[in-house]
Design a protein around this motif. Structure first.
Motif, PDB file in Angstrom:
ATOM      1  N   VAL A 458      47.832  27.728  75.471  1.00 11.28           N
ATOM      2  CA  VAL A 458      46.384  27.563  75.418  1.00 11.28           C
ATOM      3  C   VAL A 458      46.093  26.560  74.309  1.00 11.28           C
ATOM      4  N   LYS A 459      45.440  25.467  74.661  1.00  9.54           N
ATOM      5  CA  LYS A 459      45.160  24.397  73.699  1.00  9.54           C
ATOM      6  C   LYS A 459      43.813  24.612  73.016  1.00  9.54           C
ATOM      7  N   ALA A 460      43.652  23.915  71.880  1.00 11.08           N
ATOM      8  CA  ALA A 460      42.390  23.844  71.141  1.00 11.08           C
ATOM      9  C   ALA A 460      41.939  25.194  70.583  1.00 11.08           C
ATOM     10  N   ILE A 461      42.897  26.051  70.231  1.00 12.59           N
ATOM     11  CA  ILE A 461      42.577  27.288  69.522  1.00 12.59           C
ATOM     12  C   ILE A 461      42.451  26.983  68.024  1.00 12.59           C
ATOM     13  N   ARG A 462      41.497  27.572  67.358  1.00 17.29           N
ATOM     14  CA  ARG A 462      41.383  27.386  65.912  1.00 17.29           C
ATOM     15  C   ARG A 462      42.670  27.837  65.225  1.00 17.29           C
ATOM     16  N   LEU A 463      43.076  27.097  64.216  1.00 18.14           N
ATOM     17  CA  LEU A 463      44.356  27.391  63.559  1.00 18.14           C
ATOM     18  C   LEU A 463      44.362  28.803  62.970  1.00 18.14           C
ATOM     19  N   SER A 464      43.258  29.219  62.382  1.00 17.72           N
ATOM     20  CA  SER A 464      43.192  30.571  61.814  1.00 17.72           C
ATOM     21  C   SER A 464      43.363  31.624  62.906  1.00 17.72           C
ATOM     22  N   HIS A 465      42.795  31.358  64.082  1.00 16.08           N
ATOM     23  CA  HIS A 465      42.964  32.291  65.205  1.00 16.08           C
ATOM     24  C   HIS A 465      44.409  32.291  65.699  1.00 16.08           C
ATOM     25  N   GLY A 466      45.020  31.111  65.709  1.00 17.70           N
ATOM     26  CA  GLY A 466      46.415  31.040  66.141  1.00 17.70           C
ATOM     27  C   GLY A 466      47.334  31.840  65.247  1.00 17.70           C
ATOM     28  N   MET A 467      47.127  31.751  63.936  1.00 14.45           N
ATOM     29  CA  MET A 467      47.949  32.526  63.009  1.00 14.45           C
ATOM     30  C   MET A 467      47.661  34.013  63.142  1.00 14.45           C
ATOM     31  N   GLU A 468      46.421  34.367  63.452  1.00 17.15           N
ATOM     32  CA  GLU A 468      46.081  35.778  63.655  1.00 17.15           C
ATOM     33  C   GLU A 468      46.762  36.323  64.901  1.00 17.15           C
ATOM     34  N   ILE A 469      46.791  35.510  65.968  1.00 12.74           N
ATOM     35  CA  ILE A 469      47.487  35.913  67.193  1.00 12.74           C
ATOM     36  C   ILE A 469      48.962  36.156  66.904  1.00 12.74           C
ATOM     37  N   ALA A 470      49.567  35.252  66.140  1.00 11.44           N
ATOM     38  CA  ALA A 470      50.988  35.402  65.807  1.00 11.44           C
ATOM     39  C   ALA A 470      51.242  36.677  65.007  1.00 11.44           C
ATOM     40  N   SER A 471      50.332  37.001  64.096  1.00 15.87           N
ATOM     41  CA  SER A 471      50.519  38.214  63.295  1.00 15.87           C
ATOM     42  C   SER A 471      50.352  39.471  64.131  1.00 15.87           C
ATOM     43  N   LEU A 472      49.432  39.436  65.092  1.00 18.73           N
ATOM     44  CA  LEU A 472      49.246  40.596  65.969  1.00 18.73           C
ATOM     45  C   LEU A 472      50.423  40.790  66.909  1.00 18.73           C
ATOM     46  N   LEU A 473      51.127  39.714  67.226  1.00 18.56           N
ATOM     47  CA  LEU A 473      52.292  39.799  68.107  1.00 18.56           C
ATOM     48  C   LEU A 473      53.592  39.874  67.310  1.00 18.56           C
ATOM     49  N   LYS A 474      53.495  40.268  66.046  1.00 14.15           N
ATOM     50  CA  LYS A 474      54.636  40.416  65.128  1.00 14.15           C
ATOM     51  C   LYS A 474      55.056  39.052  64.598  1.00 14.15           C
ATOM     52  N   SER A 475      55.031  38.920  63.309  1.00 15.22           N
ATOM     53  CA  SER A 475      55.232  37.627  62.670  1.00 15.22           C
ATOM     54  C   SER A 475      56.637  37.065  62.882  1.00 15.22           C
ATOM     55  N   ASP A 476      57.638  37.919  63.155  1.00 14.22           N
ATOM     56  CA  ASP A 476      58.996  37.410  63.313  1.00 14.22           C
ATOM     57  C   ASP A 476      59.171  36.646  64.611  1.00 14.22           C
ATOM     58  N   LYS A 477      58.176  36.723  65.502  1.00 13.85           N
ATOM     59  CA  LYS A 477      58.258  35.954  66.749  1.00 13.85           C
ATOM     60  C   LYS A 477      57.584  34.588  66.615  1.00 13.85           C
ATOM     61  N   CYS A 478      56.954  34.344  65.487  1.00 12.60           N
ATOM     62  CA  CYS A 478      56.140  33.152  65.317  1.00 12.60           C
ATOM     63  C   CYS A 478      57.001  31.964  64.889  1.00 12.60           C
ATOM     64  N   HIS A 479      56.685  30.789  65.455  1.00 14.63           N
ATOM     65  CA  HIS A 479      57.362  29.565  65.077  1.00 14.63           C
ATOM     66  C   HIS A 479      56.330  28.455  65.047  1.00 14.63           C
ATOM     67  N   CYS A 480      56.176  27.811  63.915  1.00 17.02           N
ATOM     68  CA  CYS A 480      55.166  26.762  63.748  1.00 17.02           C
ATOM     69  C   CYS A 480      55.810  25.394  63.884  1.00 17.02           C
ATOM     70  N   GLU A 481      55.130  24.499  64.608  1.00 14.14           N
ATOM     71  CA  GLU A 481      55.630  23.151  64.813  1.00 14.14           C
ATOM     72  C   GLU A 481      54.518  22.167  64.564  1.00 14.14           C
ATOM     73  N   SER A 482      54.896  20.965  64.194  1.00 11.24           N
ATOM     74  CA  SER A 482      53.956  19.856  64.069  1.00 11.24           C
ATOM     75  C   SER A 482      54.495  18.690  64.852  1.00 11.24           C
ATOM     76  N   ASP A 483      53.702  18.179  65.779  1.00  7.85           N
ATOM     77  CA  ASP A 483      54.102  17.024  66.582  1.00  7.85           C
ATOM     78  C   ASP A 483      53.662  15.769  65.845  1.00  7.85           C
ATOM     79  N   GLU A 484      54.614  15.170  65.130  1.00  9.20           N
ATOM     80  CA  GLU A 484      54.272  13.983  64.349  1.00  9.20           C
ATOM     81  C   GLU A 484      54.306  12.756  65.243  1.00  9.20           C
TER      82      GLU A 484
END
Length: 484
Positions: A458-484
């Motif tokens: 899902v594109k164009a989600i606010r970054l704060s919401h994205g991090m909240e989603i990751a925390s609700l789905l357990k932080s160990d599953k989260c992986h952050c990337e930056s497309d430079e």
């Protein structure tokens, strides 16, 4: 209880060595002449052909004889191999889905194919495939959970002929794409003929006579190409119609039974606790008319030959307003200002097409009719894709409610509504490109468990919401990337 597969399996084992028949074929080509001497020479050496054919059949029989099925109270065991013995043991409680397949021309032989799959393995490979008699297949299936008629869900809509027809139309090799391509070739062939005729008017009369056959052949070739595309779609449509006809589904809390097909009758038995997620699929037309196709992800259900559908076409249910007002329900949607995040690709295509068309007059030859035709034919899919992406902007989102997660997203021209347990979301990617970093937005990609990779983004989600989603789905599953 121990038994063998159906004797027809001997033919299947023997077919793996049919390449040996090349030797009788080569001998027949070298000695067979259509005269008495040649026929006599072929008959005289026919014993070689018989020996080779006998070796093939004997090998198939030996493979069949050493293929043993052992049925216990708790497991299905299959032993095979002559010199190297292989033993597969699948506990019944680990079987996610089992299916019986019956081809109509094998019905007189009372033979049935059985597939059993577990969550183990990868790449949608079948864990165990057998060919047994009808009685043995019923005996094996009796060891697996079945729908309890007393506890069965009563309000499951029964697919009718109209829903099967619509499903076959929408999911048969891109119906709208085929119509578009056919129209392109039909009209494009006429325009190409006019351009070639105009060019030939500038050359000698003799050259025009030489190329007259080419002139008449252009629209014929284009029409043939269009007819081939339509025929391919028609073949896919008929195949789907035969594959999903007589569709039946029943379910209780523990099991789902799905059966369909005319030429090959498939009967699936699915354990509900092993379902990875439910995927409701739509295109834009289906979304407008609130129609949907319900699919599931479960090991063994949905081979390469058919879709994992449990409801071909059904009415989309409206969202419960009480659930929307529940404070325990977390809902995250794209920002309404993210129009270009969703539509930039088709919009750029429209702008590029307009520029090419408006400057086509600079070319040294007159192709105004052709350029207008190509521009219109380019605008049609691009405008359609803009409409799809706009709909995706206002319908996409992620909903987390208790132990469940729902992801609404768009993939190509298809819309997906994926519902699963939070534990089945095995990985979360938070991605940002340079523009998203400026506006503090991100793309949330959620991977669900299954035999194949199943990312939904899902594109164009606010970054704060994205991090909240990751925390609700357990932080160990989260992986952050930056497309430079």
């Amino acid at each position: 209880m121990k038994f063998h597969e159906h004797p027809l399996r001997i033919m299947r084992y023997s077919m793996k060595n049919l390449w040996l028949l090349i030797f009788p074929l080569l001998r027949g080509v070298t000695v067979l002449n259509f005269n008495p001497a040649g026929i006599y020479a072929w008959i005289k050496g026919a014993w070689i052909d018989i020996v080779i054919l006998g070796v093939i059949m004997i090998y198939g029989f030996v493979r069949w004889y050493f293929s043993e099925i052992i049925l216990t109270d708790s497991a299905l065991i299959h032993k095979q191999g002559i010199f190297v013995r292989i033993k597969r043991q699948i506990p019944f409680e680990c079987i996610s889905s089992a299916a019986t397949e019956t081809l109509f021309f094998l019905t007189p032989f009372k033979v049935t194919g059985i597939r059993c799959d577990t969550r183990a393995g990868f790449r949608k490979s079948t864990d165990l495939r057998l060919l047994v008699s009808r009685e043995k297949s019923e005996l094996i299936m009796s060891r697996l959970p079945d729908v309890n008629e007393k506890k069965a869900v009563k309000d499951i809509p029964s697919p009718n002929l109209a829903s099967i027809l619509l499903f076959s139309v929408f999911f048969s090799s891109g119906f709208s794409g085929v119509v578009y391509i056919a129209a392109f070739f039909f009209k494009g062939g006429d325009i190409a003929q006019d351009i070639v005729r105009t060019a030939l008017e500038k050359v000698t009369e003799q050259a025009e006579i030489i190329y007259s056959g080419l002139l008449s052949g252009i629209p014929k070739a284009a029409a043939m190409a269009a007819i081939l595309f339509m025929a391919a779609w028609l073949f896919s449509f008929v195949k789907n119609l035969l594959m999903y006809s007589v569709f039946r589904v029943s379910a209780d809390r523990d099991c789902i039974n799905v059966s369909f097909g005319l030429i090959k009758r498939r009967r699936h038995r699915i354990r509900t606790e092993h379902i990875n997620y439910i995927d409701i699929r739509q295109n834009l037309i289906m979304k407008i008319f609130r129609a949907a196709s319900v699919n599931i992800s479960c090991a063994g259900f949905g081979y390469d030959s058919h879709l994992p559908v449990i409801m071909p076409i059904s009415r989309e249910k409206k969202e419960d307003s009480h659930n929307q007002a529940d404070k325990r329900v977390k809902e995250y949607r794209p920002a309404p200002t993210s129009f270009m995040s969703y539509t930039w690709l088709p919009v750029c295509g429209i702008v590029f097409t307009a520029l090419v068309y408006n400057f086509s007059y600079l070319l040294p030859w007159d192709i105004s009719e052709l350029s207008f035709f190509l521009a219109v034919m380019s605008y049609i899919p691009l405008v359609w894709l803009v409409m799809v992406k706009i709909a995706a902007l206002f319908t996409s989102g992620i909903i987390i409610s208790g132990d469940n997660i729902t992801v609404r997203c768009n993939v190509g021209t298809r819309f997906h509504t994926v519902t699963a347990k939070k534990d089945n979301a095995v990985m979360v990617h938070i991605r940002q490109n340079i523009i998203q970093r400026l506006f503090r937005k991100c793309t949330v990609v959620i991977f669900f468990c299954g035999e194949s990779s199943s990312p939904y983004k899902v594109k164009a989600i606010r970054l704060s919401h994205g991090m909240e989603i990751a925390s609700l789905l357990k932080s160990d599953k989260c992986h952050c990337e930056s497309d430079e």
